[in-house]
Scaffold this active site. Structure first.
Site, short mmCIF file in Angstrom:
data_model
loop_
_atom_site.label_atom_id
_atom_site.label_comp_id
_atom_site.label_asym_id
_atom_site.label_seq_id
_atom_site.Cartn_x
_atom_site.Cartn_y
_atom_site.Cartn_z
N GLU A 1 0.73 -1.25 -0.14
CA GLU A 1 -0.13 -0.17 -0.20
C GLU A 1 0.86 1.35 -0.03
O GLU A 1 0.39 2.34 -0.39
CB GLU A 1 -1.03 0.08 1.23
CG GLU A 1 -2.22 -1.11 1.09
CD GLU A 1 -1.87 -2.28 1.76
OE1 GLU A 1 -0.69 -2.81 1.90
OE2 GLU A 1 -2.72 -3.15 1.59
N PHE B 1 -11.07 -8.27 13.23
CA PHE B 1 -9.88 -8.79 12.89
C PHE B 1 -9.40 -7.69 11.52
O PHE B 1 -10.42 -7.07 11.08
CB PHE B 1 -10.28 -9.93 11.87
CG PHE B 1 -9.01 -10.37 11.04
CD1 PHE B 1 -7.96 -10.47 11.36
CD2 PHE B 1 -9.41 -10.51 9.71
CE1 PHE B 1 -6.70 -11.07 10.64
CE2 PHE B 1 -8.59 -10.61 8.68
CZ PHE B 1 -7.03 -10.84 9.14
N GLN B 2 -8.37 -7.09 11.47
CA GLN B 2 -7.80 -6.13 10.60
C GLN B 2 -8.53 -4.81 10.83
O GLN B 2 -9.02 -4.00 9.92
CB GLN B 2 -7.96 -6.52 9.09
CG GLN B 2 -6.95 -7.51 8.74
CD GLN B 2 -6.86 -7.95 7.19
OE1 GLN B 2 -7.72 -7.55 6.31
NE2 GLN B 2 -5.63 -8.18 6.74
N LYS C 1 -17.36 -1.73 6.07
CA LYS C 1 -17.88 -2.47 4.96
C LYS C 1 -19.42 -2.64 4.88
O LYS C 1 -20.03 -2.61 3.70
CB LYS C 1 -17.40 -3.92 5.44
CG LYS C 1 -17.49 -5.01 4.06
CD LYS C 1 -17.01 -6.21 4.40
CE LYS C 1 -16.90 -7.04 3.23
NZ LYS C 1 -16.28 -8.58 3.31
N MET D 1 24.52 9.33 2.14
CA MET D 1 24.24 10.49 2.71
C MET D 1 24.62 10.41 4.34
O MET D 1 25.04 11.03 5.04
CB MET D 1 22.76 11.05 2.55
CG MET D 1 22.81 12.55 3.16
SD MET D 1 23.72 13.88 2.20
CE MET D 1 22.92 14.28 0.89
#
Lengths: 186, 583
Positions: B51, B113-114, B163, B481
């Site tokens: 993502e 969940f999630q 959802k 760097m």
């Protein structure tokens, strides 16, 4: 222009006009923030203060316009003039914020806070507590044989002063609402 | 009155907003939306591999087109993986809309969940976010999200959609019927403040334009107006990392980038100017160095659409709140109306001073016939791609600064880099986002090997969607760097700033199904670059460069602009204890 650099005829004859914007004097300012009454808005405003390291001395929030879905947050904060200006600008640019007023800079304002004090004691201390409550125009909203609950409205300084007096007389608990404020006049 | 499910509303609202492409990754909490995406052909979906990649692709898309980018992620880990990209977009003012799935409303707060407190987690890294608990509010909220992302100072927004809200049915509210937002930031600059700027422009002896990402964000017209203003006033101009391309690098008034690794002439001109006109930049610490000694003798004017940017870091004499394009138009109008005057006696002296600084040739480096110097690699890349329809993205580090120094940008929206947040792993996904928006263009990600590895999984995305992005990796087997700072600041104790077990990038390219080439001899470089350009598909160039090259010029942390380091000979004891605590 006079020596103090205040424009003749200006309505803002305020000592604040003389402040050095980069000065390092810490000032206390009361900000009124009108916000959309949506979930998460208070968290967003408070997150700005914590995220950028600004102080919150007092905070009150409640819906003030049910039809318009507006809430008013009154926040007392401390900082240098530059920091206060930055806080105001940061608040103003937030999407759910409709208006921000620095009541301390914009002219005279009234500030009030409500507090409840639970004082427990017997004998002379109890009588003294009641006598002082009268002087401070605090109301008794609950009493038992061993305790009072006083209700008082006033400036934060007045509430501080009353709390200091009650402490040796058996002060057990204080609940304060935080400051609500409005500018004077229209 | 059109009734539809929340999931269909999402797709319909995106179509109404003119969205052509969405970068996303499916999961349980966004399945209804994916089902709708499956059943239509108007919006293209690019399946990413992580993502974070989706959000950087949306950023690359937005930055290169001027249109908002859209990413779609699932709940929980999908949303938390988007956080880096959101923060990156917030720091660089990139308009993106992230749509996240969420557990159904009746499971909110129960640690399902999630599940994650997505609006809570993303509140500090979005311009605004919303949790939509009622399908009837969904379409308006998405329209509002586009409005907020693209108005005022652009930025990222997130809409979190449970959802059950996606499954439920309600009336769709089209874009034009959506409630007008109270969020209408001011875009017109105050005419009286602009008049003060114009007066200062007429008398300034040593003026300079200091421009930033705001010019790019304002749109094409702002760059055109800026070019007119620079040409007509003949003032010198420098730009931040984010603003490169607004004024062409080939323009005669161009001083190059300023800041920590900016050009000597740009930084010295900033230090010595008597009028600094900041156009859409924000006095970032990479630009100012030590604030106390920042351009001590100048009047400062700041044009910015965000009122909180003005006087945030540097106190300015004239602040102008407004959109850069609108303000520049009014500046030009007023200045021309008053006779297009500048200080014609002083300006030639200022230019001759600048020419002396230019003569220092601060970008000089010691050439080599044995190893490829990173600067040389970029010089050749510039020479061999100049004039092409070219877009450049970068990762973060030395290669990014060298790219800014050695590549020339003639137009805005051609340079995509993570400036504010400094996100390693930005460049590869951003290059894919750019390529999706400009399928025929040459899109090159100038990378370091360490940054590149952070999101290398997105090569799979490039392959699947035939995005022929060119990965130009300057491989020094070091975190260059970090290594440079350790050399200058930490007694050459190179704590964990090199990578062992680097992959064979050529084989890696083959594993992804594309082409890779390794080059280590300067004599072979041009041919390798040409092969990369000609190859029809994604390409990974493993360009083995000098391992211990430092990036100069450099203003050490905590130093003012006139104390620049120009090369290795300057560096002994250059950074004090105070500077060492800065980043």
């Amino acid at each position: 222009m006079n020596a103090l650099n205040i424009k003749r005829g200006s309505s803002s004859h305020s000592a604040y006009d003389l402040r050095d914007p980069n000065g390092d004097v810490i000032e206390s300012h009361t900000l009124a923030v009108v916000v959309a009454n949506e979930s998460g808005v208070l968290a967003r405003v408070i997150g700005l203060f914590s995220g950028r390291g600004y102080n919150i001395e007092s905070l009150t929030v409640a819906e003030v316009d049910h039809e318009g879905h507006l809430s008013r947050i009154t926040v007392v904060t401390r900082g240098t003039p530059a920091v206060i200006a930055q806080i105001k600008a940061q608040l103003e640019r937030m999407v759910p914020v409709h208006e921000v007023h620095d009541l301390t800079s914009e002219g005279p304002a009234v500030q009030r806070e409500l507090a409840l004090f639970k004082v427990a004691g017997k004998g002379d201390a109890r009588i003294e507590a009641l006598r002082l409550a009268e002087i401070f125009r605090a109301n008794v909203v609950d009493s038992t044989l061993e305790s009072f609950v006083f209700e008082m409205t006033g400036t934060p300084e007045k509430i501080d002063a009353f709390a200091d007096l009650m402490r040796p007389l058996g002060l057990r608990e204080i609940a304060r609402t935080g400051v609500a404020a409005l500018s004077r006049g229209v | 009155m059109r009734q539809m499910t929340g999931a269909r509303m999402v797709v319909q609202a995106l179509k109404d907003q003119g969205v052509e492409v969405v970068f996303g990754y499916p999961g349980g909490a966004v399945l209804p939306i994916y089902d709708e995406i499956f059943q239509q052909n108007d919006i293209r979906h690019i399946l990413v591999r992580h993502e974070q990649g989706a959000v950087h692709m949306a950023e690359g898309y937005a930055r290169s087109t001027g249109k908002p980018g859209v990413a779609l992620v699932t709940s929980g880990p999908g949303a938390t993986n988007a956080v880096t990209g959101l923060t990156d977009a917030l720091m660089d003012s990139i308009p993106i809309i992230v749509l996240s799935g969420q557990v159904p409303t009746f499971m909110l707060g129960t640690d399902g969940f999630q599940a994650a407190d997505t609006v809570g987690i993303t509140r500090p890294c979005t311009k605004m976010n919303w949790l939509v608990k009622d399908t009837a509010r969904l379409s308006e909220t998405i329209h509002q999200a586009f409005h907020v992302a693209t108005h005022g100072r652009p930025g990222p927004v997130l809409v979190d959609i449970p959802k059950d809200v996606q499954f439920a049915t309600a009336t769709y509210v089209p874009r034009e019927d959506s409630k007008i937002s109270h969020y209408q930031p001011r875009v017109r600059g105050d005419a009286a403040q602009i008049a003060k700027l114009v007066e200062l422009m007429e008398t300034a002896e040593r003026p300079i334009f200091y421009t930033g990402g705001g010019v790019v964000n304002s749109g094409r017209a702002a760059s055109t107006l800026l070019r007119d203003l620079v040409r007509e006033t003949d003032f010198p101009i420098t730009s931040t990392l984010m603003g490169l391309g607004s004024y062409p690098a080939s323009g005669k008034n161009w001083l190059g980038m300023l800041g920590m690794h900016g050009l000597y002439e740009a930084n010295l001109a900033m230090h010595g100017c008597d009028l600094m006109i900041n156009v859409g930049a924000r006095f970032d610490d990479r630009i100012t160095g030590r604030i106390k000694d920042f351009s001590p003798h100048s009047r400062k004017v700041h044009i910015d659409i965000d009122p909180s940017s003005i006087n945030k870091v540097v106190h300015v004499d004239v602040g102008i709140v407004g959109d850069v394009g609108q303000v520049l138009e009014e500046v030009l109008r007023q200045w021309r109306a008053r006779g297009s005057r500048t200080n014609r006696e002083a300006l030639p002296k200022w230019w001759s001073q600048i020419d002396q600084w230019r003569a220092v040739k601060c970008l000089s480096y010691k050439p080599s016939t044995k190893t490829i110097k990173p600067q040389y690699a970029l010089e050749r890349l510039e020479a061999l791609t100049k004039g092409m329809d070219r877009y450049i993205t970068t990762e973060v580090g030395q290669h990014q600064m060298w790219a800014a120094q050695f590549l020339g940008f003639e137009e805005p929206n051609r340079w995509m880099t993570s400036g504010g947040l400094g996100t390693m792993g930005y460049g590869l996904p951003a290059s894919i986002g750019v390529q999706v928006a400009h399928p025929e263009a040459l899109v090159i990600n100038v990378a370091g090997e360490a940054s590149w590895l952070m999101n290398m999984q997105e090569m799979g995305t490039a392959m699947q969607f035939r995005a022929p992005v060119k990965q130009f990796i300057l491989n020094n087997e070091r975190l260059g760097m970090v290594r440079q700072w350790q050399e200058l600041l930490h007694g050459e104790r190179y704590s964990h700033s090199w990578s062992e077990s680097l992959p064979d990038f050529v084989k890696l390219a083959e594993a992804f199904g594309c082409k890779g080439v390794q080059v280590s001899d300067p004599a072979d470089l041009d041919e390798a670059i040409m092969e990369m350009i000609r190859y029809d598909g994604p390409f990974i160039m493993d360009c083995r460069v000098e391992k211990h090259e430092n990036c100069f010029p450099m203003i050490p942390s905590g130093k003012p602009h006139n104390e620049m380091l120009l090369g290795d000979a300057d560096t002994a004891g250059a950074i004090g204890a105070k500077g060492a605590v800065l980043v």
